[in-house]
Design a protein around this motif. Structure first.
Motif, PDB file in Angstrom:
ATOM      1  N   GLY A 107       0.809  -1.213   0.000  1.00  0.00           N
ATOM      2  CA  GLY A 107       0.000   0.000   0.000  1.00  0.00           C
ATOM      3  C   GLY A 107       0.834   1.251   0.000  1.00  0.00           C
ATOM      4  O   GLY A 107       2.027   1.234  -0.318  1.00  0.00           O
ATOM      5  N   SER A 108       0.188   2.377   0.364  1.00  0.00           N
ATOM      6  CA  SER A 108       0.829   3.680   0.379  1.00  0.00           C
ATOM      7  C   SER A 108       2.120   3.708   1.183  1.00  0.00           C
ATOM      8  O   SER A 108       3.149   4.203   0.723  1.00  0.00           O
ATOM      9  N   PRO A 239      -0.132   3.404  -5.496  1.00  0.00           N
ATOM     10  CA  PRO A 239      -0.605   4.589  -4.775  1.00  0.00           C
ATOM     11  C   PRO A 239       0.207   5.802  -5.227  1.00  0.00           C
ATOM     12  O   PRO A 239       1.417   5.709  -5.386  1.00  0.00           O
TER      13      PRO A 239
END
Lengths: 538, 242
Positions: A107-108, A239
C-alpha cells in the motif's frame, strides 16, 4: 555597411552582458541567503502545490524563486541531480514506476518507504512527509457512453476496447506504469491511441474525438465534463501520494526550510485538493490566490489569502467570456508582466543572435578562403538546425543547467546556419569578375574583402540574420520549458492550466514580435544594399 | 630591351599541361597578340606575366627581373589589366573604378588621373564619371575598364579578350581607341584573342598557340606570308584573305 553590422553586434553583446547576470538566478551552493528554488510539473495541481510550498516558505521568512511548469519528471530529476532546483511536488507512484522502474507492491506506506530508501541511496534526495491525499491515474469515459456500454470498471473495457479511441497524455503513453502496463494488465487494445496534451484532452472527449482518457483522481474537470472514472479493479495503479521532494543540496544547506515543509505533511486531504483544482481549472482563478486559500483552509494561512486576492483580484478569469474579447483585457491587466516578458524575450534573442553573428560572419568569410572545409562546416551547422528545438534545449541542461544561459546557447546554435550559409554564398557570389579584376590590378585580399566582397554581400548576410532572428523569436518561446522566461511563460502555463487566454497572451505578442523583427530587418537589408547594384534599392 | 619575357614556361592543371615549355619576349613599345583556340594556354600565359598564375617550371621576367622575386601586389599595380567582361566594381561609380590604381598607390591626384583616363578612353568624365557601371552599355563599360587599366600610367598593359564581347561596330571603335592610346603613350602590351583579324589590326607581333605551345611567333606584317598549317587555318577562319 560593415560598420552598421559590427555596431549592432557590439550593441547586442553589451546589452547581453549587462542584463544576463541580473536575469539568471545566481546559483551558488555556498550562499545561504540564495532563494529556494521551487519547481513544478506543467499541470494545475502541480502548480498549486508548488505555490503552496512557496507561500508557506515565504510566510516563514524564506526567499523563494518559483519555477512553475518546469518540466515533466525526467527533466525535473535531471535538474534536481544537478542542483538546479531545490524542491518540487512529486507523487510516490511516479517515483516508484517511472523513475525506479519498479511495479507496485503493498500500500501507500510500503511505496513511500521504498521510494524514500532508493532516492536517498541513489541521489541523496529526500521525500518529505506526504501531504495527505492521493492523486492516482483515473481512466475516464463520458458518463453517457459508459452507461450505454455498461462499463463500470477497467476490466469492462477488455471486450470493447477495439471499438474505442483512447486519448492519453504523452507522459502516460510512454511509461511502463502507464498505457503499456495498463493494456497488459487488463488485456486492452484500443482501436487507436492519440497523444493529447492536458489542455485539449477534455475538449477532445467532450466532442467525441476520443472515447477514453487518462485523468487524475483529484482532477476538477472530471465533474465539469460529466465523466465517469472507471474502477481499477485489478489494482494496477500504484498509490500516488503527493509529497515534497527535496534535493540533496537543499537538505544540506537549508535544514530549517525542510522543517517548515515537513509541517505540510498530512494537512491537505483529497477533498481540499479537488476543490482547489476546480477553482483553477474550472473557474479559471489565479493559482496564487487559490493556493493562499488552500493554505488558509487547512489552517496554515495567516492573512496570505486576503493579501493575494487583493493583489490579483482584478485578474479573475471570466470563463464564459469569449477568448478574443478577454485577451486584450488580460494583456492590459498584466501589462507590467508582459513588458518584462517581452524584454526578457528580446534579451534571449538579441544575445543569441549577436553571438551567432560574431561567430558565423567571420567563419563564413574564412570558409570562402578554405572552400574544402565549407561543405563539412555547413553540414555540421545544418545538423544542429535539424535537432528539434525542445530536444536541443533539453541537451543543454546537463551542461549549462537551467535558465537563460542554456536557452541562449541553444538559440545561438540555431542561428549559426542561416548566417553562416548566407555569408558564405554572399561572399562567393559577390561579383567574382570584379574581384578578379581588382586582384589583377593590385588590390590586396583584405582590400578585396573590405571594399568589394563584404559591401556586395551585406544584403545577403543581412537576409541570413533576418531568417535567424525570426526563427529565434519563435523558438525562444520554448525556452520557457527550461526556465529561461520570456513570452513562453504564459504559453507553458496556459497549456498546463487549459487557459486559452493565457496561452494567447504569450503567443500573440510573440507573433507580433516576430513580424516586427522581420519588418525591421527587411528595412535593414535595404539600407545595407550598396548603391548602383540593383534598381529600386535605396 | 625586352620588357616582358617568358622562358620555357610550364604549367600543369592536374594531368593536363596548359603550358608546355613556352618562350616569348616583348620588346618595349611592341604589342604582342596571343592567338589560339580555347584551351591553347594563351590566357594562362598572359596571367603568368603579372603573377595571377604561378608557373610550375621556367621563369617570367618583367623589366628584366624575375616576377617571383617581385612583390605581387606592387607588380600588379605597375601593370595595366583589362579582362573580357570588364570586371568593373558594380557599387563604385565609373570615376571611382577608373581611379582605382592611382588611389591604391596613394596618389593625391587619383581622381584627376581617373578623369584623364576616362577622357583618353573616349568617355566624357563629366557625363560618365558619376554613373554606375550598370547604367552604361557594354562598349562604354569596356572603355571604363581600359581607362582603369591605364589611369596610373603603366608602361605595360595586359588584356584578356578585351573586345571579345562587343558587337562588330563597337569593337572596331574600341580597337581604334586602344591603338591610338597605346601608340601615343608608347605602352608595351600583350593581349589574348581568338580572332586573327583583330590580332593583325591591333598588334605589332603575333604568337600563335596550340595545346600549350607556340607554333608561330612573327611580326604582324610577316604573318600572312609565313603562316602554314594551323596558323593558316586560323587565318582562314578569321576571314583574313591570303
Amino acid at each position: 555597411m560593415s560598420g552598421l553590422r559590427t555596431a549592432a553586434a557590439r550593441g547586442s553583446w553589451t546589452l547581453a552582458l549587462c542584463t544576463l547576470p541580473a536575469a539568471v538566478a545566481p546559483i551558488d551552493a555556498q550562499d545561504r541567503d540564495r532563494p529556494i528554488l521551487v519547481a513544478s510539473k506543467p499541470f494545475a495541481e502541480s502548480y498549486l502545490l508548488a505555490e503552496v510550498f512557496a507561500q508557506f516558505l515565504e510566510a516563514s521568512g524564506f526567499a523563494v524563486e518559483r519555477r512553475p511548469g518546469f518540466g515533466m519528471t525526467e527533466l525535473l530529476m535531471q535538474a534536481m541531480i544537478a542542483g538546479e532546483i531545490d524542491v518540487y511536488p512529486e507523487y510516490t507512484g511516479t517515483g516508484l514506476a517511472a523513475v525506479l522502474g519498479e511495479t507496485a507492491g503493498g500500500g501507500s506506506a510500503a511505496v513511500f518507504g521504498r521510494v524514500s530508501e532508493e532516492y536517498e541511496t541513489r541521489w541523496g534526495m529526500r521525500w518529505l512527509p506526504p501531504l495527505g491525499f492521493e492523486n492516482t491515474y483515473a481512466i475516464a469515459m463520458r458518463r453517457e457512453a459508459a452507461d450505454s456500454l455498461g462499463v463500470r470498471a477497467l476490466s469492462g473495457l477488455t471486450a470493447i476496447a477495439s471499438d474505442l479511441v483512447g486519448g492519453f497524455s504523452p507522459d502516460f503513453i510512454g511509461r511502463d506504469d502507464g498505457l503499456d502496463g495498463l493494456a497488459a494488465a487488463y488485456g486492452i487494445e484500443f482501436r487507436e491511441t492519440r497523444s493529447l496534451l492536458q489542455a485539449v484532452k477534455y475538449q477532445a472527449i467532450e466532442e467525441g474525438a476520443v472515447d477514453v482518457i487518462d485523468a487524475y483522481s483529484t482532477d476538477g474537470a472530471i465533474s465539469r465534463y460529466d465523466l465517469t472514472v472507471l474502477t481499477d479493479d485489478r489494482g494496477f495503479f500504484p498509490p500516488y501520494d503527493a509529497a515534497p521532494l527535496a534535493s540533496r543540496a537543499f537538505q544540506e544547506e537549508r535544514p530549517d526550510a525542510i522543517l517548515v515543509l515537513t509541517r505540510l505533511g498530512g494537512r491537505i486531504d483529497v477533498s481540499a485538493m479537488r476543490r482547489a483544482n476546480e477553482r483553477v481549472e474550472v473557474e479559471g482563478r489565479p493559482v496564487v490566490e487559490v493556493a493562499a486559500e488552500l493554505l488558509a483552509e487547512v489552517g496554515l494561512g495567516g492573512g496570505l489569502a486576503e493579501e493575494a486576492s487583493e493583489s490579483s483580484g482584478a485578474a479573475v478569469r471570466d470563463a464564459d467570456r469569449p477568448v478574443l474579447s478577454a485577451l486584450p483585457r488580460r494583456m492590459w491587466e498584466n501589462r507590467g508582466e508582459l513588458v518584462r516578458q517581452v524584454l526578457r524575450h528580446l534579451i534571449l534573442v538579441v544575445a543569441s543572435l549577436g553571438a551567432a553573428m560574431a561567430v558565423a560572419v567571420p567563419t563564413g568569410v574564412v570558409l570562402e578562403r578554405r572552400r574544402a572545409l565549407a561543405g563539412t562546416t555547413l553540414r555540421v551547422a545544418g545538423i544542429l538546425q535539424t535537432i528539434p528545438s525542445i530536444a536541443l534545449l533539453a541537451f543543454m541542461i546537463p551542461v549549462f543547467g537551467i535558465g537563460a544561459v542554456p536557452a541562449v546557447v541553444a538559440l545561438f546554435l540555431y542561428s549559426l546556419l542561416p548566417i553562416l550559409r548566407n555569408t558564405y554564398t554572399g561572399i562567393i557570389e559577390a561579383a567574382p569578375n570584379a574581384v578578379e579584376a581588382g586582384r589583377a590590378l593590385g588590390m590586396t585580399e583584405w582590400q578585396l574583402l573590405a571594399r568589394i566582397r563584404l559591401p556586395l554581400a551585406a544584403p545577403v548576410i543581412m537576409a541570413g540574420i533576418r531568417t535567424a532572428a525570426v526563427i529565434n523569436v519563435g523558438t525562444a518561446t520554448l525556452a520557457a520549458f527550461i526556465g529561461a522566461g520570456g513570452l513562453g511563460d504564459p504559453i507553458v502555463a496556459g497549456l498546463a492550466l487549459s487557459d486559452p487566454v493565457m496561452i494567447l497572451s504569450g503567443a500573440v505578442p510573440a507573433a507580433v514580435l516576430a513580424l516586427l523583427v522581420d519588418w525591421g530587418l527587411a528595412r535593414a537589408e535595404v539600407l545595407v544594399a550598396p548603391k548602383g547594384v540593383a534598381e529600386g534599392r535605396r | 630591351m625586352a620588357l616582358i619575357s617568358v622562358e620555357e614556361g610550364v604549367k600543369r592543371y592536374g594531368a593536363t599541361l596548359a603550358l608546355d615549355g613556352v618562350s616569348i619576349s616583348v620588346e618595349a613599345g611592341d604589342c604582342l597578340a596571343l592567338v589560339g583556340g580555347s584551351g591553347s594556354g594563351k590566357t594562362t600565359l598572359l596571367r603568368a606575366i603579372n603573377r595571377l598564375t604561378r608557373l610550375d617550371g621556367g621563369r617570367v621576367l618583367v623589366r628584366g627581373e624575375p616576377v617571383d622575386r617581385q612583390d605581387a601586389v606592387r607588380l600588379r599595380r605597375s601593370i595595366g589589366y583589362v579582362q573580357q567582361d570588364g570586371g568593373l566594381i558594380p557599387h563604385w561609380t565609373c570615376l571611382a573604378n577608373a581611379s582605382l590604381v592611382p588611389s591604391l598607390l596613394g596618389r593625391p591626384d587619383a581622381s584627376d588621373c581617373g578623369r584623364r583616363a576616362l577622357g583618353a578612353a573616349g568617355l566624357e568624365p563629366g557625363e560618365f564619371g558619376s554613373r554606375y557601371p550598370r547604367e552604361l552599355s557594354g562598349g562604354q563599360q569596356q572603355r571604363v575598364a581600359i581607362a582603369r587599366a591605364i589611369a596610373a600610367g603603366p608602361d605595360i598593359l595586359l588584356m584578356d579578350e578585351p573586345f571579345g564581347a562587343l558587337d562588330a561596330i563597337t569593337r572596331t571603335e574600341a580597337q581604334d581607341t586602344f591603338i591610338g592610346l597605346r601608340e601615343s603613350a608608347g605602352m608595351t602590351a600583350c593581349f589574348v584573342t581568338h580572332d586573327m583579324a583583330e590580332a593583325l589590326r591591333v598588334a605589332t607581333h603575333v604568337a600563335v598557340m596550340r595545346e600549350g605551345r607556340i607554333v608561330l611567333q612573327v611580326p604582324a606584317g610577316e604573318l600572312v606570308d609565313r603562316a602554314t598549317g594551323y596558323a593558316a587555318d586560323l587565318l582562314e577562319k578569321s576571314g583574313v584573305t591570303l
